[in-house]
Scaffold this active site. Structure first.
Site, short mmCIF file in Angstrom:
data_model
loop_
_atom_site.label_atom_id
_atom_site.label_comp_id
_atom_site.label_asym_id
_atom_site.label_seq_id
_atom_site.Cartn_x
_atom_site.Cartn_y
_atom_site.Cartn_z
N ARG A 65 0.83 -1.22 0.00
CA ARG A 65 0.00 0.00 0.00
C ARG A 65 0.85 1.26 0.00
O ARG A 65 0.43 2.31 -0.47
CB ARG A 65 -0.99 -0.04 1.17
CG ARG A 65 -2.10 -1.07 0.96
CD ARG A 65 -2.99 -1.17 2.17
NE ARG A 65 -2.31 -1.72 3.31
CZ ARG A 65 -2.41 -2.97 3.73
NH1 ARG A 65 -3.19 -3.81 3.09
NH2 ARG A 65 -1.74 -3.40 4.77
N GLU A 102 5.05 -10.50 14.19
CA GLU A 102 4.46 -11.07 15.40
C GLU A 102 4.91 -12.53 15.58
O GLU A 102 5.25 -12.96 16.67
CB GLU A 102 2.95 -10.98 15.29
CG GLU A 102 2.31 -10.91 16.65
CD GLU A 102 0.83 -10.61 16.54
OE1 GLU A 102 0.41 -10.08 15.49
OE2 GLU A 102 0.12 -10.94 17.49
P1 AMP Z 1 3.94 -2.70 12.06
O1 AMP Z 1 5.26 -3.25 11.54
O2 AMP Z 1 3.43 -3.47 13.26
O3 AMP Z 1 4.00 -1.22 12.30
O4 AMP Z 1 2.84 -3.00 10.94
C1 AMP Z 1 2.72 -2.14 9.86
C2 AMP Z 1 2.35 -2.85 8.58
O5 AMP Z 1 1.34 -3.84 8.79
C3 AMP Z 1 1.80 -1.85 7.60
O6 AMP Z 1 2.36 -2.13 6.31
C4 AMP Z 1 0.31 -2.04 7.65
O7 AMP Z 1 -0.25 -1.96 6.36
C5 AMP Z 1 0.08 -3.42 8.28
N1 AMP Z 1 -0.87 -3.40 9.43
C6 AMP Z 1 -0.56 -3.66 10.72
N2 AMP Z 1 -1.64 -3.59 11.52
C7 AMP Z 1 -2.68 -3.24 10.72
C8 AMP Z 1 -4.09 -2.97 10.95
N3 AMP Z 1 -4.66 -3.05 12.16
N4 AMP Z 1 -4.85 -2.62 9.88
C9 AMP Z 1 -4.29 -2.53 8.64
N5 AMP Z 1 -2.99 -2.77 8.36
C10 AMP Z 1 -2.18 -3.13 9.38
#
Ligand code: AMP
Length: 182
Positions: A65, A102
């Protein structure tokens, strides 16, 4: 329009899907924002606003995205675009970084010659949650000598603390709207 009205409009244009991709997650689906011409334009305009008229060399977008938003942002700022992809997708020589999800590890890559040392770069993705993905992307960009002006996201999930991770790397964070929880 006030900033609050724009924020409300952006929040309203984002669809929330419960228990996707797994139970307990509230997935913030920006495809509905992208499909809404006015919201899409407002989001891109708001993201670039602090850099209007200043020199930015490259926009780095995180698959997938971040490519859509990053392309629009690059056009608006007359900057180049650099894709940061999951491993094995880029055809030329790459630099790679491992990062934790995760469950387990993943790796992301960019082309070795995509950034010149000293380039002013803005990182773009749709959403910051724990910040692990963006942190890895920032480390990759810095390892190639990028000066990261900022990391920009439409959505912040502040309860997950991602912003702090990037600020610890001295990367300013810009987000447009917040949602509670994860
Ligand atoms: P993080 O590495 O935990 O900051 O996760 C970010 C990535 O995961 C981004 O590319 C987001 O598009 C996706 N992502 C994580 N959590 C969500 C959520 N609740 N809704 C949509 N996309 C998410």
């Amino acid at each position: 329009m006030t900033e609050q009205t724009i924020q409300d409009e952006l929040v309203d244009s984002i669809r929330t899907i419960r228990d996707y991709p797994k139970e307990g997650i509230l997935f913030r689906d920006i495809t509905t924002l992208l499909g809404n011409a006015r919201a899409f334009r407002r989001a891109v305009d708001a993201l670039v606003q602090p850099w209007a008229g200043s020199k930015v060399d490259q926009i780095a977008g995180i698959e997938a995205r971040g490519f859509i938003l990053g392309g629009a942002v690059a056009h608006q700022l007359s900057a180049g675009f650099v894709p940061i992809r999951k491993k094995g997708k880029l055809p030329h020589e790459t630099v790679r970084i491992a990062y934790s999800l995760e469950y387990g590890l993943d790796e992301m890559e960019m082309h070795k010659d995509a950034i010149q040392r000293g380039d002013r770069v803005i990182l773009v993705d749709d959403l910051i949650a724990t910040g692990g993905t963006a942190e890895a992307a920032c480390k990759l960009l810095k390892s190639m000598g990028a000066n990261i002006e900022a990391a920009c996201f439409i959505v912040d999930l502040p309860d997950l603390g991602g912003r702090k991770k990037l600020e610890e790397l001295n990367v300013p964070v810009r987000t447009l709207v917040e949602f509670p929880g994860h």
